[in-house]
Every structure is written in structure tokens, then in C-alpha cells.
Design a protein around this motif. Structure first.
Motif, PDB file in Angstrom:
ATOM      1  N   VAL A 125     -39.361  83.773  11.930  1.00  7.12           N
ATOM      2  CA  VAL A 125     -39.828  82.945  10.813  1.00  7.12           C
ATOM      3  C   VAL A 125     -41.347  83.026  10.696  1.00  7.12           C
ATOM      4  N   PHE A 126     -42.048  82.868  11.825  1.00  8.41           N
ATOM      5  CA  PHE A 126     -43.509  82.923  11.800  1.00  8.41           C
ATOM      6  C   PHE A 126     -44.008  84.289  11.339  1.00  8.41           C
ATOM      7  N   VAL A 127     -43.374  85.358  11.841  1.00  9.67           N
ATOM      8  CA  VAL A 127     -43.768  86.709  11.423  1.00  9.67           C
ATOM      9  C   VAL A 127     -43.557  86.879   9.921  1.00  9.67           C
ATOM     10  N   GLN A 128     -42.430  86.392   9.418  1.00 15.11           N
ATOM     11  CA  GLN A 128     -42.124  86.495   7.991  1.00 15.11           C
ATOM     12  C   GLN A 128     -43.128  85.713   7.154  1.00 15.11           C
ATOM     13  N   LEU A 129     -43.506  84.517   7.621  1.00 13.34           N
ATOM     14  CA  LEU A 129     -44.465  83.688   6.884  1.00 13.34           C
ATOM     15  C   LEU A 129     -45.830  84.368   6.811  1.00 13.34           C
ATOM     16  N   LEU A 130     -46.288  84.902   7.936  1.00 12.75           N
ATOM     17  CA  LEU A 130     -47.587  85.577   7.942  1.00 12.75           C
ATOM     18  C   LEU A 130     -47.562  86.840   7.086  1.00 12.75           C
ATOM     19  N   ALA A 144     -49.622  93.340  12.499  1.00 14.41           N
ATOM     20  CA  ALA A 144     -50.586  92.320  12.915  1.00 14.41           C
ATOM     21  C   ALA A 144     -49.901  90.966  13.061  1.00 14.41           C
ATOM     22  N   SER A 145     -48.974  90.652  12.150  1.00 10.25           N
ATOM     23  CA  SER A 145     -48.225  89.395  12.227  1.00 10.25           C
ATOM     24  C   SER A 145     -47.427  89.319  13.520  1.00 10.25           C
ATOM     25  N   ILE A 146     -46.754  90.410  13.859  1.00 13.90           N
ATOM     26  CA  ILE A 146     -45.954  90.453  15.088  1.00 13.90           C
ATOM     27  C   ILE A 146     -46.855  90.274  16.309  1.00 13.90           C
ATOM     28  N   GLY A 147     -47.999  90.977  16.327  1.00  9.41           N
ATOM     29  CA  GLY A 147     -48.905  90.895  17.464  1.00  9.41           C
ATOM     30  C   GLY A 147     -49.444  89.490  17.674  1.00  9.41           C
ATOM     31  N   VAL A 148     -49.850  88.823  16.603  1.00  2.88           N
ATOM     32  CA  VAL A 148     -50.399  87.474  16.710  1.00  2.88           C
ATOM     33  C   VAL A 148     -49.339  86.483  17.182  1.00  2.88           C
ATOM     34  N   ALA A 192     -33.300  79.886  19.649  1.00  2.00           N
ATOM     35  CA  ALA A 192     -34.135  79.078  18.757  1.00  2.00           C
ATOM     36  C   ALA A 192     -35.544  79.660  18.650  1.00  2.00           C
ATOM     37  N   ILE A 193     -36.141  80.019  19.794  1.00  2.00           N
ATOM     38  CA  ILE A 193     -37.499  80.568  19.761  1.00  2.00           C
ATOM     39  C   ILE A 193     -37.508  81.964  19.146  1.00  2.00           C
ATOM     40  N   GLY A 194     -36.443  82.744  19.372  1.00  2.00           N
ATOM     41  CA  GLY A 194     -36.355  84.062  18.746  1.00  2.00           C
ATOM     42  C   GLY A 194     -36.349  83.974  17.235  1.00  2.00           C
ATOM     43  N   VAL A 195     -35.566  83.039  16.709  1.00  2.00           N
ATOM     44  CA  VAL A 195     -35.530  82.831  15.257  1.00  2.00           C
ATOM     45  C   VAL A 195     -36.882  82.306  14.774  1.00  2.00           C
TER      46      VAL A 195
END
Length: 292
Positions: free
Chosen positions: A73-78, A87-91, A66-69
Motif C-alpha cells: 500500500v505504501f509503495v503504491q501510494l508513493l 525509489a518507493s520500494i527502497g524508502v 498485514a505488514i506485507g500488504v
């Protein structure tokens, strides 16, 4: 079964699970996302424990997936909002990992789920961490978790092989012919998450990145066919686990660290000497063209 045999079996299973999953990460150029997920799944494990009050491997897999997905999702949104992907992945991964560490220190510091073990792993203790599932005799928990995850990963690859292949090589064409590209992406992220948490006991979250990336990267240098790449990455993962174990025994050093090191050495060999994509092979071909 002997102590040595269990370590070799569990290390080989981790190599196979990580190797076949990592092939799709290599093709999609998502190696750093694997690093992010390998850290953020700690939050999933802590939440799974806090909710279930159990260290049961099934709950850990669900929480990690669940957290992996959610990480993906968060990386894709950013990224879609205009922020660079790295930068999205790092944050995202630093934030979610930090939350996991805080929750772990606040609410779960009395259980055997410490940060060092999650990051570095300890395959030496695998043969003694036994559980009993159903009618099976007592078996190492890491062996059962890795076997379960390997079966799940193989089923997903078999059922969605065409979709995974097309979305990895040409996502625009996949979207044009109606394949749900984003859904396949999140399914793959779930596979990475489950593989990571299943490998915690053997190689840990940091070293699992080497096993996710190096065998697939090595196989990529040797073939242009996805099915061959999957088989070769699995074999290279097994080879690195076996060689790494005996190297660690000889040098009296960390077993999981030796396995990851061997993965890096194997990649370096193919990077220079692969028949068609290796650095020396390319230079030799260019030299022959100049001479002709």
C-alpha cells in the motif's frame, strides 16, 4: 522420519510455496517488491509477538501478511504520487525494516526471534523444533507452517486463477472488464508475506528472495503458458532444494545458502540454453535467418 528426510521435505515445501507465488511476481515485474516484503515482514512478526506475547506461528502469519500488504500500500501510494517505483520500494522497505529491528532490540531481545535467524534462516534445526497441532503427532513447526501456507496459496490461485492471470498480463483490460485490480494485487502481496514468514526457519528472509524469483524466472524462459509455468517453477524449486542439500552436505557449507545458489545456477543454465528464449538459442535463430 529421519533428520535428512525432514530437511528435504521442508526445503522442497519452501521451494514449491516460493516458486508458485514467485511466478506472478515475475509476470508483474515485482521482483524487488518481493525483496522489500521479505524484510518488512520482520516488523509484522515483532508486532505479532508484542501484541500476543506468543511465538505461535498463526499470529506470526497474520502479522506478516498485514505488514506485507501495508508495504504494498505504501509503495503504491508513493508511486502514484509521482515517485519512481524503485525509489518507493527502497524508502518503504528500509524504513519498515529499520522499525522492526528497533522494536526487536528494545522489546523482544530476550526471545528466540533474532535478526540473524530471521535474515539467514537455519534449516539444520528444523527437525528438532517440534510442535503439536490437534490430533497430529509432534511435527516440525516449519513443516506445518509451510504446508498450511501452501494449501492457502493453492486455494487462492484456484479460486482467483482467472483474475490473477488477467491482472498479471493486462491490468488495463482487467480494470476495463470490472476486475478489482488493486484488491488482487494486495491478495498476492498477502501470499508473498505469508510465504516469506513461513520460510524463515528454513531459508531466512534474504535467501527466500532467491527462491521466490529464480524458479519462476527459470520457468518463464521455458514456457509461455501460466499453468505450465506454475508447475515447472514448483518442480524447479524442489530440485534446487534437493540438489542444494546434497551439495551442502558434500562441501560442508550452509544448506539454505546452497539451495539459493543452486536456484541461481539453474536460472543461469536456462538463461543461456532455454529452447526459445535462451541467449544462445536466440543467437542461433538470428544466425539461421541471416543465412537464409
Amino acid at each position: 522420519m529421519s533428520y535428512e528426510a525432514w530437511i528435504l521435505i521442508v526445503g522442497s515445501l519452501a521451494g514449491i510455496c516460493c516458486g508458485i507465488t514467485g511466478c506472478f511476481l515475475i509476470l508483474r515485474r515485482l521482483a524487488m517488491l518481493a525483496d522489500a516484503i521479505s524484510h518488512t515482514v520482520l516488523l509484522g512478526m515483532v508486532l505479532a509477538f508484542l501484541i500476543s506475547q506468543s511465538l505461535n506461528g498463526f499470529y506470526m502469519l497474520i502479522g506478516a501478511a498485514a505488514i506485507g500488504v501495508l508495504t504494498a500500500v505504501f509503495v503504491q501510494l508513493l508511486h502514484s504520487s509521482g515517485i519512481q517505483e524503485d525509489a518507493s520500494i527502497g524508502v518503504v522497505f528500509t524504513f519498515l525494516f529499520a522499525v522492526g529491528v528497533i522494536l526487536l532490540s528494545l522489546y523482544a531481545d530476550h526471545v528466540h526471534l533474532d535478526v540473524d535467524h530471521a535474515l539467514m534462516g537455519e534449516i539444520t534445526f528444523v527437525p528438532w523444533d517440534l510442535v503439536k497441532w490437534g490430533f497430529f503427532p509432534q511435527l516440525p513447526k516449519a513443516f506445518l507452517m509451510l504446508t498450511t501456507v501452501l494449501i492457502i496459496n493453492l486455494l487462492i490461485i484456484i479460486l482467483f486463477y482467472k483474475e490473477l492471470k488477467i491482472t498479471s498480463f493486462d491490468p488495463q483490460m482487467a480494470a476495463a472488464i470490472g476486475i478489482p485490480v488493486l484488491l488482487i494485487h494486495y491478495i498476492l502481496m498477502g501470499m508473498v508475506s505469508m510465504t516469506t514468514v513461513a520460510s524463515f526457519d528454513s531459508v531466512g528472509a534474504i535467501l527466500v528472495v532467491a527462491m521466490l524469483i529464480a524458479p519462476g524466472a527459470s520457468a518463464y524462459l521455458l514456457t509461455d503458458k501460466l499453468n505450465i509455468m506454475l508447475i515447472m517453477s514448483a518442480l524447479l524449486g524442489v530440485a534446487a532444494a534437493i540438489i542444494g542439500y546434497y551439495l551442502a552436505s558434500w562441501l560442508d557449507v550452509s544448506i539454505s545458502g546452497s539451495m539459493a545458489t543452486v536456484n541461481g545456477v539453474i536460472f543461469a543454465i536456462f538463461f543461456f540454453f532455454a529452447p526459445h528464449k535462451g541467449v544462445l538459442s536466440k543467437r542461433w535463430s538470428q544466425r539461421k535467418l541471416k543465412l537464409t
